[in-house]
Design an enzyme around this catalytic site. Structure first.
Site, PDB file in Angstrom:
ATOM      1  N   CYS A   2       3.036  -4.938  -0.826  1.00 61.18           N
ATOM      2  CA  CYS A   2       4.070  -5.482  -1.493  1.00 61.18           C
ATOM      3  C   CYS A   2       4.317  -4.897  -2.731  1.00 61.18           C
ATOM      4  CB  CYS A   2       3.515  -7.207  -1.847  1.00 61.18           C
ATOM      5  SG  CYS A   2       3.268  -7.913  -0.263  1.00 61.18           S
ATOM      6  N   ARG A  28       5.863   2.157  -1.067  1.00 61.58           N
ATOM      7  CA  ARG A  28       4.400   1.435  -0.971  1.00 61.58           C
ATOM      8  C   ARG A  28       4.365   0.656   0.370  1.00 61.58           C
ATOM      9  NH1 ARG A  28       2.235  -0.347  -5.865  1.00 61.58           N
ATOM     10  NH2 ARG A  28       1.522  -2.240  -4.756  1.00 61.58           N
ATOM     11  N   TRP A  75       5.053  -6.866   2.517  1.00 60.79           N
ATOM     12  CA  TRP A  75       4.385  -5.903   3.613  1.00 60.79           C
ATOM     13  C   TRP A  75       3.615  -7.341   4.386  1.00 60.79           C
ATOM     14  CZ3 TRP A  75      -0.477  -4.826   5.424  1.00 60.79           C
ATOM     15  CH2 TRP A  75      -0.539  -3.792   6.331  1.00 60.79           C
ATOM     16  N   ASN A  99       1.797 -10.420  -4.513  1.00 65.21           N
ATOM     17  CA  ASN A  99       1.261  -9.185  -3.835  1.00 65.21           C
ATOM     18  C   ASN A  99      -0.269  -9.750  -3.843  1.00 65.21           C
ATOM     19  OD1 ASN A  99       0.182  -6.908  -3.077  1.00 65.21           O
ATOM     20  ND2 ASN A  99       0.691  -5.760  -4.907  1.00 65.21           N
ATOM     21  N   GLY A 100      -0.885  -9.684  -2.675  1.00 63.68           N
ATOM     22  CA  GLY A 100      -2.198  -9.798  -2.447  1.00 63.68           C
ATOM     23  C   GLY A 100      -2.566 -10.706  -1.312  1.00 63.68           C
ATOM     24  N   GLU A 475      -8.001  15.838   8.613  1.00 62.96           N
ATOM     25  CA  GLU A 475      -6.985  15.385   7.942  1.00 62.96           C
ATOM     26  C   GLU A 475      -5.564  15.851   8.581  1.00 62.96           C
ATOM     27  OE1 GLU A 475      -6.188  13.905   5.402  1.00 62.96           O
ATOM     28  OE2 GLU A 475      -4.251  14.561   4.393  1.00 62.96           O
ATOM     29  N   LYS A 479      -2.517  13.232   9.409  1.00 57.33           N
ATOM     30  CA  LYS A 479      -1.089  13.443   9.082  1.00 57.33           C
ATOM     31  C   LYS A 479      -0.232  13.135  10.401  1.00 57.33           C
ATOM     32  CE  LYS A 479      -1.094  13.529   5.419  1.00 57.33           C
ATOM     33  NZ  LYS A 479      -2.413  13.021   4.725  1.00 57.33           N
ATOM     34  N   GLU A 482      -0.035   9.510  11.535  1.00 61.31           N
ATOM     35  CA  GLU A 482       0.733   8.691  10.582  1.00 61.31           C
ATOM     36  C   GLU A 482       2.163   8.876  10.258  1.00 61.31           C
ATOM     37  OE1 GLU A 482      -0.609   8.125   6.424  1.00 61.31           O
ATOM     38  OE2 GLU A 482      -0.943  10.311   6.231  1.00 61.31           O
ATOM     39  N   HIS A 498     -19.164  17.803  23.939  1.00 67.24           N
ATOM     40  CA  HIS A 498     -19.991  16.481  23.787  1.00 67.24           C
ATOM     41  C   HIS A 498     -18.937  15.428  24.103  1.00 67.24           C
ATOM     42  CE1 HIS A 498     -23.611  18.421  22.493  1.00 67.24           C
ATOM     43  NE2 HIS A 498     -22.852  18.767  21.822  1.00 67.24           N
ATOM     44  N   LYS A 593       1.555   2.769   0.929  1.00 71.41           N
ATOM     45  CA  LYS A 593       1.158   3.717   0.092  1.00 71.41           C
ATOM     46  C   LYS A 593      -0.268   3.265  -0.451  1.00 71.41           C
ATOM     47  CE  LYS A 593       1.068   7.568  -1.811  1.00 71.41           C
ATOM     48  NZ  LYS A 593       0.767   8.789  -1.142  1.00 71.41           N
TER      49      LYS A 593
HETATM   50  C1  AGP Z   1      -3.045   9.273   3.348  1.00 72.24           C
HETATM   51  O1  AGP Z   1      -1.821  10.129   4.005  1.00 72.24           O
HETATM   52  C2  AGP Z   1      -2.903   7.922   3.837  1.00 72.24           C
HETATM   53  N1  AGP Z   1      -1.620   7.271   3.572  1.00 72.24           N
HETATM   54  C3  AGP Z   1      -4.134   7.103   3.475  1.00 72.24           C
HETATM   55  O2  AGP Z   1      -5.084   7.708   4.230  1.00 72.24           O
HETATM   56  C4  AGP Z   1      -4.612   7.167   1.995  1.00 72.24           C
HETATM   57  O3  AGP Z   1      -5.158   8.240   1.617  1.00 72.24           O
HETATM   58  C5  AGP Z   1      -5.567   6.037   1.817  1.00 72.24           C
HETATM   59  O4  AGP Z   1      -5.030   4.786   1.931  1.00 72.24           O
HETATM   60  C6  AGP Z   1      -6.470   6.060   0.437  1.00 72.24           C
HETATM   61  O5  AGP Z   1      -5.524   5.799  -0.737  1.00 72.24           O
HETATM   62  P1  AGP Z   1      -6.038   6.164  -2.202  1.00 72.24           P
HETATM   63  O6  AGP Z   1      -6.089   7.469  -2.201  1.00 72.24           O
HETATM   64  O7  AGP Z   1      -4.844   5.643  -2.719  1.00 72.24           O
HETATM   65  O8  AGP Z   1      -7.162   5.205  -2.295  1.00 72.24           O
END
Ligand code: AGP
Length: 598
Positions: A2, A28, A75, A99-100, A475, A479, A482, A498, A593
């Site tokens: 949020c 966000r 959100w 927010n929360g 990673e 990527k 997401e 395995h 975010k």
């Molecule tokens: C990264 O592409 C992601 N959106 C996500 O995994 C992110 O790295 C994770 O939420 C951690 O966030 P932070 O680094 O702000 O703690």
């Protein structure tokens, strides 16, 4: 998650402040948006499911004649995304944005219902509005009612409240969710994050947990939860408003991928000696004395950077490094000993699980160090010591430049510890070559785009690597998941037999990360095994791999520099796969975010 924006003052059009602020918080992640303002002592609310652009359209013919206004992007946590669940929420004369997550909202709702209150939405936020309304009937001021109501809440919140009966006042409070006050000349702003404020002011004060801010057009006062006055530090933001614009790039993610060489230069600056042969870090001299085990804790991409940190710390500094996901670490009662150290890594510095893991370590009395990008964030302020990545604002949900600058800090830290016992000046000097290596890799973007154009309709992909490139495989898969919504797995190549090799057929692209090192041949065997089963191999390597279907060739660099080079093709590949698929690159579905709730 949020986003909150607030304005009180007579100089600006509140509609412009709210919409500009909300647009700068879109990164966000959210699913509905709303605004509220007071006009002639009455509350007006406009909200809708969907994007800020829809809200903007909804209020295009509405002129807001007001000096006090609130905005919010939601959100969904409690209750589906809908207009009724969107914020602001009004109960009588009280209006709230939040927010929360309020963990005890069901019990509170039950109690309030028994007292005759009714609820319009499914949200936990309406309970806050209701509690403040109830307290306002027996309190002298809005801040008093807010402070009393908040004592009943369990969970996390950043809230801003307005009251029809005190039309020249906004009250804000927070616990475990971020809130920043922007300070203008006889006007004040509120926001969940700096980008929402940058077009209006660079003077800010960060609210801490259990603090309240009382804003009028003439002044801001800070209080603790008992209503006692407290003083706050005012900080000047050094980012320019331009740093949060796309600067001609189609997406923030692409801009941020291209910003990596600069982000590395900024992060290196000040952390190396003049001759580039020693690492200087802003740490207390004795901080690492007697440290036995380092716990590396983070979430998502920051966890992948931490995993690279484990390889670096063990190899260069010869210190045992244990890695754990913050969400696991915080609930598994870890065995922590007196001489242990916890390093938490976070771009936003607000990730709920990472913050909780840090707090757990502090409660257990072990030393803590944070690697953060967001200045003065909750994690940065809570840790004993802080090293900042200087990536600048990262707006795209998919982390890119934050990731590579985190890897850089782990390099610097390992070499900083290593230099006490051995000569690592050559390895340190190599760090200064990263930007130019990165530029060379970025120049292959067109080639990577062409490769993506062949595979974007595939339903799944597998990434494999070994040693320090194994976290890059993880990673790469993250990527792709997401932003392109493609099922993807990252695997240490030695694990293929395995289980995952069963997935290989002529439809499966396997992205193989090979570096010219002692285990190159082992990786080659894994590539052969995939080809023997008719899998498609996209090789990212430092020399051509003849049997691969596609080759991306990277410059030859030292072992500790390789993660920087291999990061770029996996980022660009995911980016172009998403572009060809037409998915929302900067704000992927369901993601936020800054993950400020569990
Ligand atoms: C990264 O592409 C992601 N959106 C996500 O995994 C992110 O790295 C994770 O939420 C951690 O966030 P932070 O680094 O702000 O703690």
């Amino acid at each position: 998650m949020c986003g909150i924006v607030g304005y009180i003052g007579t100089f600006r059009d509140p509609k412009e402040v709210l919409l500009t602020g909300l647009k700068h918080l879109e990164y966000r992640g959210y699913d509905s948006a709303g605004v509220a303002w007071l006009e002639n002592g009455k509350t007006h609310i406009e909200k809708c499911k969907g994007k800020v652009a829809q809200l903007e359209n909804q209020i295009k013919n509405v002129s807001i004649k007001s000096t006090i206004a609130l905005g919010h992007t939601r959100w969904a946590t409690h209750g589906k995304p809908s207009t009724i669940n969107a914020h602001p929420h009004q109960v009588g004369n009280i209006t709230v944005v939040h927010n929360g997550i309020i963990e005890n909202y069901i019990e509170l709702k039950k109690e309030l219902r028994a007292q005759g209150y009714t609820f319009q939405s499914e949200t936990d936020t309406e309970v806050i509005a209701c509690l403040i309304k109830k307290e306002s009937e027996k309190s002298k001021t809005l801040e008093e009612s807010v402070q009393k109501a908040l004592r009943k809440l369990q969970g996390s919140y950043a809230i801003v409240v307005m009251n029809e009966l005190e039309p020249e006042k906004l009250v804000a409070a927070k616990k475990a969710s971020p809130l920043v006050i922007g300070i203008g000349k006889k006007e004040y702003f509120l926001a969940s994050d700096i980008p929402a404020l940058l077009s209006f002011t660079k003077q800010v004060a960060y609210l801490d947990d259990y603090e309240t801010a009382i804003l009028t057009p003439h002044r801001v006062e800070f209080q603790n939860m008992k209503g006692e006055h407290i003083s706050k530090k005012i900080t000047t933001i050094t980012w320019s408003a331009q740093t949060i614009e796309k600067a001609g790039f189609e997406h923030f993610m692409l801009k941020e991928i291209y910003e990596q060489p600069q982000a590395i230069i900024h992060t290196l600056s000040g952390n190396l000696s003049e001759n580039h042969d020693k690492v200087l870090l802003p740490l207390e001299e004795a901080f690492f004395n007697n440290v036995q085990t380092i716990y590396l804790i983070a979430c998502g991409t920051a966890w992948h950077a931490s995993l690279i940190g484990k390889y670096l710390l063990e190899k260069f500094a010869n210190i045992r490094a244990e890695i754990d996901l913050a969400s696991e670490f915080r609930y598994r009662n870890p065995i922590l000993k007196e001489n242990d150290l916890l390093i938490v890594t976070s771009q936003s510095g607000e990730t709920a699980d990472s913050l909780a893991a840090l707090q757990l370590a502090k409660e257990r009395g072990i030393k803590t160090l944070a690697i953060c990008n967001a200045k003065e964030s909750s994690i940065a302020r809570a840790a004993d010591q802080i090293i900042y990545t200087e990536a600048g604002p990262e707006i795209g949900v998919a982390s890119t430049k934050a990731f590579t600058t985190q890897i850089l800090i782990f390099n610097l830290l390992s070499l900083y510890l290593a230099q006490k016992n051995k000569n690592v000046s050559k390895e340190i000097l190599e760090l200064t070559k990263i930007p130019s290596y990165m530029e060379q890799v970025l120049s292959q973007a067109e080639k990577i785009k062409n490769i993506a154009s062949k595979y974007y309709q595939k339903l799944a992909a597998l990434y494999m690597g070994r040693d320090i490139l194994y976290p890059i495989a993880l990673e790469g898969a993250l990527k792709l998941k997401e932003i392109a919504y493609i099922q993807a797995h990252g695997y240490p190549a030695g694990e293929m037999k395995h289980g995952p090799i069963a997935l290989v057929d002529q439809e499966l692209p396997v992205i193989a990360l090979l570096q010219n090192d002692s285990i190159f041949e082992k990786m080659m065997s894994n590539v052969e095994e995939v080809k023997a089963r008719e899998g498609i191999v996209i090789a990212i390597s430092q020399k051509p791999i003849k049997i691969a279907d596609d080759n991306i060739i990277l410059p030859l660099a030292q072992w500790h520099i390789n993660p920087f080079l291999y990061s770029i093709p996996i980022q660009l590949f995911a980016y172009y796969m998403a572009r060809f698929k037409g998915t929302d690159v900067d704000q992927p579905r369901n993601l936020a975010k800054s993950v400020t709730v569990e």
